[in-house]
Design an enzyme around this catalytic site. Structure first.
Site, short mmCIF file in Angstrom:
data_model
loop_
_atom_site.label_atom_id
_atom_site.label_comp_id
_atom_site.label_asym_id
_atom_site.label_seq_id
_atom_site.Cartn_x
_atom_site.Cartn_y
_atom_site.Cartn_z
CB VAL A 25 -22.10 -4.88 57.46
CG1 VAL A 25 -21.92 -4.87 58.97
CG2 VAL A 25 -23.40 -4.22 57.07
CB CYS A 26 -16.38 -4.59 57.92
SG CYS A 26 -15.64 -2.99 58.12
CB SER A 27 -15.44 -4.82 62.95
OG SER A 27 -14.25 -4.25 62.50
#
Lengths: 467, 104
Positions: free
Chosen positions: B7-9
């Site tokens: 998960v990242c932005s």
């Protein structure tokens, strides 16, 4: 330096983490992300009309514009269905995301928020129509007939009001803050009632889809009634619709505040500070970046669509301006750092990271550079890292303020390479593209001495390893 | 089969690491399914994952993510340098280690 870093990690990071994961702020951010297809398609339509209609008209190619008129009309329709009603799309997206965050039926959350916003809008439209060739002496005769008439200047005006209208100025960028406030309020009412279990429960034998819809009934009714009552009270006792109140007393002052050079520098600087600690600056600051500067961008889009010229756009600096002039290759204009490393660096580690980061850097993705160099918590690169974007933003801001380049008014995906982003977001201003390339050069000049300095640091490290 | 969610932005830079991790897994004949999403979609996707890895830039989501999976799945933050150098092999190794440690 270490003491400072430790202090910041203890006091600053938790605050940043809180902002970055605060439920409502995250929902607002995700709501803006959610309406991307719509902001984008509207911008494409405006941009296409710049190239089909506005620029050719300027160059005198009227026959081309005429041939293109069907396409121009279609673009107009697309704009009407997207940017012109952006507040409506946004409020749905917001209600959806809030409900989703609390894990209650998100679709109902979106629907309730949308309905609530509409319930606060004025529903009548008033027109005052100057009767041509009718003398003002006839006022009495007209009012005797039961018509509403008044004298306006030299003319006799007939007032007509009709019911069942939604004003576009409440549906577009000017209505965004109202959408945000009403959407937040009503979807929270809906969510809280759902969570408290104030719902209609049907026996288990009823299909779950039906059950779900029934569950949302009472919370939905309360939420929409609250909005409708607020709308009524506002008009009855204050004489304005809620939308006009919010626009006048919240949205305009906030947007005005955001337009000063100081605000632009501060926001640009803060993005860098967050990133220095390894946190996604744009995400943490999304409530400001998207909540304040995005409405400015969309207002500019609307103003351009209305005037077909960049001469009188209401806002100098918008969400797009950051990407166009202060984030080329990613936060900190690391594209310039990559170039400086290719030219000057003798360090193998830096060159490896630069090579790895270059293909992504072209599209403004720079995590390999930020975490790989690393720049995060690295006192060596802190000075250029913190000062470059504010400096380049200042250059672009001043050039915009004195009218050399137009303000940005087209939503452009942030992955557009340097120059092209600024060119497109200003509706095809070649100068704006050049300014952004010039900013890249400025960043390169500031990064370079530090890259050269890093060559020497390497030796010290190596000596220490030997010792 | 292990399902690894990153998960990242926006799921942009993580998707590059995903590719490298998948390659590393294939090379070592480890049956793994690695994919990446942005924070906005992570709620649904986290249900399908066996382990969730956060990009270092969104490490402030750690507490929220742990709460979301009721502490029933390991949630870890990818090491900064591993992330920056896009070292898929190391990232995969760390993930497997964290997964084993959690389930011990």
């Amino acid at each position: 330096m270490n003491g400072f870093t430790r202090w910041m990690e203890q006091h600053f990071l938790p605050v940043a983490a809180k902002i970055g994961s605060q439920r409502h702020l995250v929902a607002i951010r995700d709501a803006f992300i959610g309406i991307m297809p719509i902001t984008m398609v509207g911008s494409v339509a405006v941009l296409l009309n710049v190239f089909f209609r506005d620029l050719p008209t300027e160059w005198g190619a009227t026959s081309f514009v005429e041939t293109m008129s069907p396409l121009i009309a279609i673009n107009g329709n697309v704009w009407f269905g997207s940017i012109a009603i952006i507040a409506f799309v946004f409020v749905f997206s917001l209600g959806y995301n809030i409900a989703k965050s609390y894990e209650v039926n998100p679709l109902a959350g979106g629907v309730v928020a949308f309905s609530s916003l509409i319930a606060t809008l004025p529903q009548t439209a008033d027109f005052s129509y100057a009767l041509p060739g009718v003398s003002i002496d006839n006022l009495g005769a007209l009012t005797d007939l039961g018509l509403k008439a008044q004298i306006v200047g030299e003319n006799l005006n007939l007032d007509v009001s009709g019911w069942g209208f939604i004003g576009l100025n409440y549906a577009g960028a000017a209505g965004l803050f109202t959408a945000l406030i009403i959407g937040l309020l009503t979807s929270m009412i809906y969510v809280k009632l759902m969570l408290k279990g104030i719902i209609i429960k049907l026996p288990d034998s009823v299909p779950s889809a039906v059950n779900k819809a029934f569950a949302a009934i009472i919370p939905g009714i309360v939420a929409v009634y609250v909005a409708a009552t607020l709308g009524y009270l506002s008009v009855t006792y204050l004489g304005f619709s809620i939308n006009d109140l919010i626009l006048e007393y919240i949205q305009k002052p906030l947007l005005g505040l955001s337009q000063g050079l100081f605000s632009v520098i501060l926001v640009t600087f803060l993005v860098q500070v967050f990133w220095f600690f390894g946190l996604h600056g744009h995400n943490v600051l999304a409530p400001i970046m998207d909540g304040v500067y995005l409405p400015a961008l969309i207002s500019n889009t609307e103003a351009y669509q209305a005037a077909k010229s960049t001469a009188d756009l209401p806002y100098l600096w918008t969400r797009g301006s950051f990407d166009a002039y202060a984030q080329m290759g990613g936060s900190g204009i690391t594209l310039a750092l990559i170039i400086a490393i290719f030219i000057f660096s003798k360090r193998k580690d830096s060159r490896t990271i630069a090579k790895l980061g270059a293909p992504m850097g072209v599209f403004n993705i720079n995590e390999p550079v930020v975490f790989g160099m690393p720049i995060v918590l690295n006192p060596f690169y802190i000075i250029p890292w913190l000062i470059i974007p504010p400096i380049t933003a200042t250059i672009a801001y001043l050039l915009t303020a004195i009218g050399v380049i137009p303000p940005t008014f087209v939503v452009v995906p942030w992955v557009m390479p340097v120059g092209i982003h600024a060119y497109l977001s200003t509706g095809g201003s070649l100068l704006a593209g050049l300014v952004s390339v010039f900013n890249l050069f400025v960043a390169f000049v500031i990064w370079s001495p530090f890259v050269l300095l890093a060559n020497r640091v390497k030796k010290v490290d190596a000596d220490e390893e030997v010792a | 089969m292990i399902n690894i969610l990153l998960v990242c932005s926006a799921g942009m830079s993580t998707s590059m690491l995903v590719k490298k991790m998948q390659e590393a897994a294939d090379k070592k004949n480890i049956e793994a399914n690695v994919w990446a999403v942005g924070d906005a979609e992570s709620q649904e996707e986290s249900k399908k994952a066996d382990i969730i890895l956060l990009g270092p830039q969104v490490r402030y989501l750690e507490a929220k993510m742990k709460e979301r999976v009721d502490n029933k799945k390991p949630v870890s933050v990818i090491d900064m340098l591993v992330y920056g150098t896009m070292n898929g092999e190391k990232a995969l190794d760390n993930a497997l280690k964290d997964y084993e440690k959690f389930n011990k």
